[in-house]
Each structure stands twice: as C-alpha cells, then as structure tokens.
Design a protein around this motif. Structure first.
Motif, PDB file in Angstrom:
ATOM      1  N   LYS A  25      18.175  35.134  56.371  1.00 50.19           N
ATOM      2  CA  LYS A  25      18.031  36.213  55.669  1.00 50.19           C
ATOM      3  C   LYS A  25      18.445  36.023  54.200  1.00 50.19           C
ATOM      4  O   LYS A  25      17.715  36.566  53.323  1.00 50.19           O
ATOM      5  CB  LYS A  25      18.620  37.730  55.998  1.00 50.19           C
ATOM      6  CG  LYS A  25      18.163  38.940  55.197  1.00 50.19           C
ATOM      7  CD  LYS A  25      18.801  40.163  55.836  1.00 50.19           C
ATOM      8  CE  LYS A  25      18.436  41.347  54.978  1.00 50.19           C
ATOM      9  NZ  LYS A  25      18.974  42.622  55.437  1.00 50.19           N
ATOM     10  N   ALA A  26      19.533  35.549  53.997  1.00 51.45           N
ATOM     11  CA  ALA A  26      20.235  35.138  52.590  1.00 51.45           C
ATOM     12  C   ALA A  26      19.597  33.926  52.092  1.00 51.45           C
ATOM     13  O   ALA A  26      19.298  33.754  50.978  1.00 51.45           O
ATOM     14  CB  ALA A  26      21.879  35.007  52.847  1.00 51.45           C
ATOM     15  N   MET A  27      19.199  33.064  53.064  1.00 56.18           N
ATOM     16  CA  MET A  27      18.863  31.645  52.559  1.00 56.18           C
ATOM     17  C   MET A  27      17.501  31.246  52.591  1.00 56.18           C
ATOM     18  O   MET A  27      17.207  30.327  52.187  1.00 56.18           O
ATOM     19  CB  MET A  27      19.813  30.636  53.188  1.00 56.18           C
ATOM     20  CG  MET A  27      21.115  30.622  53.024  1.00 56.18           C
ATOM     21  SD  MET A  27      21.908  30.692  51.383  1.00 56.18           S
ATOM     22  CE  MET A  27      22.645  32.375  51.168  1.00 56.18           C
ATOM     23  N   GLY A  28      16.470  31.929  53.375  1.00 58.63           N
ATOM     24  CA  GLY A  28      15.301  31.602  53.419  1.00 58.63           C
ATOM     25  C   GLY A  28      14.455  31.418  52.377  1.00 58.63           C
ATOM     26  O   GLY A  28      13.703  30.419  52.554  1.00 58.63           O
ATOM     27  N   PRO A  29      14.557  32.175  51.271  1.00 59.77           N
ATOM     28  CA  PRO A  29      13.826  31.751  50.073  1.00 59.77           C
ATOM     29  C   PRO A  29      14.137  30.461  49.638  1.00 59.77           C
ATOM     30  O   PRO A  29      13.202  29.883  48.648  1.00 59.77           O
ATOM     31  CB  PRO A  29      14.024  32.886  49.076  1.00 59.77           C
ATOM     32  CG  PRO A  29      14.691  34.064  49.854  1.00 59.77           C
ATOM     33  CD  PRO A  29      15.307  33.364  51.185  1.00 59.77           C
ATOM     34  N   VAL A  30      14.916  29.930  50.188  1.00 57.23           N
ATOM     35  CA  VAL A  30      15.312  28.437  49.399  1.00 57.23           C
ATOM     36  C   VAL A  30      14.638  27.580  49.963  1.00 57.23           C
ATOM     37  O   VAL A  30      14.278  26.339  49.189  1.00 57.23           O
ATOM     38  CB  VAL A  30      17.050  28.180  49.573  1.00 57.23           C
ATOM     39  CG1 VAL A  30      17.255  26.909  49.373  1.00 57.23           C
ATOM     40  CG2 VAL A  30      17.902  29.233  48.776  1.00 57.23           C
ATOM     41  N   ILE A  31      13.952  27.444  51.060  1.00 58.17           N
ATOM     42  CA  ILE A  31      13.515  26.361  51.707  1.00 58.17           C
ATOM     43  C   ILE A  31      11.870  25.999  50.921  1.00 58.17           C
ATOM     44  O   ILE A  31      12.173  24.993  50.689  1.00 58.17           O
ATOM     45  CB  ILE A  31      13.018  26.975  53.153  1.00 58.17           C
ATOM     46  CG1 ILE A  31      14.308  27.007  54.078  1.00 58.17           C
ATOM     47  CG2 ILE A  31      12.149  26.029  53.760  1.00 58.17           C
ATOM     48  CD1 ILE A  31      13.977  27.354  55.682  1.00 58.17           C
ATOM     49  N   PRO A  32      11.221  27.038  50.767  1.00 57.40           N
ATOM     50  CA  PRO A  32       9.946  26.676  49.642  1.00 57.40           C
ATOM     51  C   PRO A  32      10.284  25.796  48.574  1.00 57.40           C
ATOM     52  O   PRO A  32       9.754  25.275  48.168  1.00 57.40           O
ATOM     53  CB  PRO A  32       9.016  27.838  49.962  1.00 57.40           C
ATOM     54  CG  PRO A  32       9.937  29.037  49.942  1.00 57.40           C
ATOM     55  CD  PRO A  32      11.140  28.607  50.758  1.00 57.40           C
ATOM     56  N   ILE A  33      11.350  26.448  47.816  1.00 60.01           N
ATOM     57  CA  ILE A  33      11.833  25.777  46.507  1.00 60.01           C
ATOM     58  C   ILE A  33      12.214  24.254  46.884  1.00 60.01           C
ATOM     59  O   ILE A  33      11.821  23.498  45.966  1.00 60.01           O
ATOM     60  CB  ILE A  33      12.842  26.589  45.807  1.00 60.01           C
ATOM     61  CG1 ILE A  33      12.532  27.905  45.716  1.00 60.01           C
ATOM     62  CG2 ILE A  33      13.514  25.884  44.661  1.00 60.01           C
ATOM     63  CD1 ILE A  33      13.596  28.986  45.267  1.00 60.01           C
ATOM     64  N   ALA A  34      13.063  24.333  47.843  1.00 62.18           N
ATOM     65  CA  ALA A  34      13.427  22.757  48.259  1.00 62.18           C
ATOM     66  C   ALA A  34      12.296  21.866  48.577  1.00 62.18           C
ATOM     67  O   ALA A  34      12.300  20.717  48.329  1.00 62.18           O
ATOM     68  CB  ALA A  34      14.585  22.891  49.396  1.00 62.18           C
ATOM     69  N   GLY A  35      11.300  22.562  49.245  1.00 63.83           N
ATOM     70  CA  GLY A  35       9.769  21.767  49.710  1.00 63.83           C
ATOM     71  C   GLY A  35       9.280  21.169  48.562  1.00 63.83           C
ATOM     72  O   GLY A  35       9.015  20.039  48.717  1.00 63.83           O
TER      73      GLY A  35
END
Length: 470
Positions: free
Chosen positions: A319-329
């Motif tokens: 919940k806290a870190m999920g939005p980071v994944i597409p940015i990292a991608g």
C-alpha cells in the motif's frame, strides 16, 4: 554514438518526470506513458508497447521485492512484539538518551551512519527502525524528519563513500584506471562534507516541526508505524508480563548479535555479508523471532496470528510502496541490464547511459566545470535506482576529463557521490529509500522532497571543496 528516436523520447520523458517531481505532482502517469511510447518507437509496434508496460512493472517488482519482503518481516515482528507490549520495554533505555526530538535527530544520524558504514544501509535500516525510530517519534521527532535523518546518514553519507566494503570505490577506480584507495579516501572526505552539510541544513529547515515530548501526535505516528489488527487478542496478564520482559531483552540482544556477526565476517570471516545477503540474514532472524513471539502470545492460536501478521505486513508494504513500481520500471528501461527483459530483445539498448555518453564531447576542460559535469552525470546515471550501475561510466568519464588542475581520482569520487546519493538513494523514490519510507510510515515521494534541497546543496559544496582540496 548516434541517438535514435527512442533515445530522444527517453530523454524527453526523463526530463518531464523530473519537472513533474519539482512541481510536486504525481509521476506514475508520465512513467507509464513514457514506457509505452519508448517501446513503441524502439520496436515499431503498438503491441510491443503494451507488453513493455507489463514487463517493465514486472522487472521492477522483481528487483524491489526483496525490500518489500524485509519490510513485511520486520513489521510483522514489531506487531508481534506489540502484542506482548515488549516494544515499550525495549525502547526505555533508548528513551533515556532521546530526551527530545532535537537530540533524537542527531542520535539517529550518528547511529545510522556507523552501522551503515560497515554493512550497507539495506540491512541496517530494519535494525535502526526497529530499535530507534519509535523512540525518536515518541520524543517529539516527526516520522518524516526521522526518515530524512536515516536516508541522509545511511543511503547518502555512508553508502556514497562505502569506505569499509569498498565496492563503489573499486568500480570507480577500475574504470578510471587509478588506485582504489585513492578514490576511497577522497569519497570518504567528500561524503562527510555532503552528509554533515545536508544533516545540518535539514535540521535547520525542519526544526520547527519538531514537537514536545508530550504531544499527542507522537503516539499517533508511532502507532501508525506498527499498525495491525489486534482484534480478538487477549489483554495483558501475569503470563504475558513475564514474557514481554524476556522479549524486550531478547530482541535487541539478538539484533546486536547479528550486527556483531556481520562485523566479524567483515574483518575475520571468509566472506562479507553485504547488500542482499545481509538483508536476508536480518529478515530470516526476524521471522524466527516472530515465530517465537507469536507462539508465546497466541499459544494454540499462533498459527493464525503468524499468518495475520505476515499478511498485514505485506498489505502495509504494498500500500505504501506500490506506486514506486511503475516509476522504477521506466528508469529500469534506461539500463541495458533491465531493458533486455522489458523489450524482449537480445541486443539490449541502454537509453540512459547512451544519452549521457553522447554529451561527453561537449564538456569543456575547466576543472570546476568538469567537477560539476561529473556530479551531474553521476546524478543522471543514479536515476535508474541502482547507484552502482553508473559508476563504470562516471569512472571512465573521469579518466577522459583529467587535467593538470584536477585528477581522475577526484573526478571519479565526485561522480560516485552523485550516482549513489541519487540512486542509493536519498534523491529518488524508486531505490532503497522506499524501505526507510515504509518502516517510518511516510510517503516515499514526500521523503524525496524533504531530502532534495539539503542534499543538492551539500553535494554542490562538496564538489567545490573537491576542486579546492584535491
């Protein structure tokens, strides 16, 4: 080398994302759109663009999952300790030192730096957050300011010199064709200059947010870090009172033994426990402590409680870190190491590094300009979230820009600082910074914003100092 349309599009979207961050807006949308457009341009197929979005997120999730996992295990352990109320007893000795939020800020910086210097911030973060952050917050230090202190000291100051393990100086020195010790010595001095300045500036910027020890918000923030569903759990009894005292001593002692074992391995053992191996050791120890604590508390219900704690830990982490994944991608797409799996090609493009390499010929020979150019290049290469992957490039560039007024070792150290302070990371949210944000219960993007100006000013002053001192 000549840049393709896909390279230019990657540069455009990277700048767009940076501009969006500066204006404090969400960057998930331009990250996903950029991944799609670049893949379409590179492979000439809309179908490939659709697939690239999926694979970029999959690759990012695989790379970041170890951080998600250790957040889960450590939060599950902390929740189990809260069941026993052992967390309160465990932090009492620390509370004697952390008498207010101002002192707690500097205690966090000193302890984080010393521990991270020996076995890297990744395994250090859960240890520090488990033992120190709750006490710091209860003393009046806001959770976001505690996270700033930890990232500056660990992901920035300690990792950018990497003086004990010396992986970073070795990579930089090999590419620059100089001695590792020369780069290590210079990077240590420059990292200390950057870290001290950034720490002091962050304190001056955010000191007004530090609260009194009795402020009710302190308990609320501390509770959010260790939030879990305790419905159905029994209230404290003499039985639990006895066990909470045991675990209040057992957990800190075991974690300190882990630190001691890592240090022993560093100086006397057959191999170093760093990075992923250190994090794996900490996570495994946390799970065993979780099983013991839950077994004592839950008895016959322990099987259910363990599952609940693990589930709650995963929910919190994603919940806290999920939005980071597409940015990292998106930024992983800029590295040849990851773009191969994202674009499904044999000859992997390296959009980010190719763009940086193409501007080398336009850099003048001025020592000051060369130093700041290396800093800028280091920051750009750190945007992939690694920090270490750009060191061969900054090292090679340092060798090519060496002059009578500034040597390759100094330039390599400057590039190393830029890359690791960024990707290591104190300046981007798709790095190990997300672990700090997760443990402290704060937004990763907000933490980046808080770090930005103190760190950039510190890096700029350290770069000027490098030109003068070396």
């Amino acid at each position: 080398m000549s840049l393709t349309v896909a390279h230019l599009l990657y540069g455009f979207f990277a700048l767009l994302i940076l501009a969006t961050m500066i204006f404090r807006r969400g960057i998930v949308l331009p990250s996903l759109l950029g991944t799609f457009v670049i893949a379409c341009a590179y492979k000439g197929s809309i179908i490939s663009g659709f697939m690239a979005i999926f694979y970029a997120n999959l690759v990012a999730a695989q790379e970041l999952f170890s951080i998600f996992l250790i957040i889960t295990f450590m939060l599950a352990l902390l929740n189990a300790l809260k069941d026993l109320q052992a967390d309160v007893l465990m932090i009492q000795p620390i509370q004697k030192i952390m008498i207010n939020g101002h002192l707690s800020y500097f205690v966090l910086i000193i302890v984080t730096y010393l521990i991270s210097l020996f076995f890297w911030p990744t395994p250090a973060v859960p240890l520090i957050c488990a033992l120190l952050v709750p006490a710091a917050i209860r003393s009046g230090l806001p959770a976001i300011t505690a996270a700033v202190a930890i990232t500056i000291a660990g992901q920035g100051m300690a990792l950018s010199s990497d003086y004990i393990v010396q992986v970073a100086p070795a990579l930089s020195a090999a590419a620059a064709g100089v001695e590792t010790s020369a780069v290590a010595d210079r990077s240590l001095v420059l990292s200390l200059i950057t870290g001290v300045i950034a720490s002091v500036l962050a304190y001056l910027f955010y000191r007004k947010s530090i609260r009194s020890k009795g402020d009710s918000r302190n308990q609320e923030e501390a509770a959010q870090i260790q939030d879990y569903d305790s419905s159905g759990h029994k209230s404290a009894s003499k039985y639990l009172m006895q066990w909470r005292r045991i675990f209040a001593w057992l957990v800190p002692i075991v974690l300190l033994l882990v630190v001691g074992y890592m240090l022993y391995n560093k100086f006397f053992g057959p191999s170093d426990l760093v990075g992923g191996e250190g994090a794996a050791l900490v996570g495994g120890v946390a799970v065993i402590l979780l099983l013991l604590a839950t077994g004592v508390f839950g008895k016959q219900n322990a099987l259910d409680y363990v599952g609940n704690h693990i589930t709650n830990g995963f929910v919190f982490a994603f919940k806290a870190m999920g939005p980071v994944i597409p940015i990292a991608g998106f930024f992983f797409l800029g590295s040849a190491e990851f773009s191969k799996g994202i674009l499904l090609v044999e000859e992997a493009p390296s959009f980010l590094f190719d763009i940086v390499s193409s501007i080398q010929a336009f850099l003048p020979e001025s020592s000051v300009f060369a130093a700041f150019s290396l800093l800028f290049v280091g920051i750009i290469t750190g945007l992939d979230g690694s920090g270490f992957s750009g060191l061969p490039l900054t090292g090679a560039l340092a060798a090519s820009l060496e002059s009578a007024s500034i040597d390759a070792s100094t330039l390599a150290a400057i590039g190393q600082l830029g890359a690791i302070w960024t990707g290591g990371g104190a300046l981007i949210a798709w790095s190990s910074l997300i672990a700090v944000a997760g443990f402290c219960g704060v937004s990763a993007m907000e933490l980046v914003r808080k770090n930005f100006f103190p760190v950039i000013i510190g890096l700029s002053i350290a770069t000027i100092a490098a030109v003068i001192l070396f």
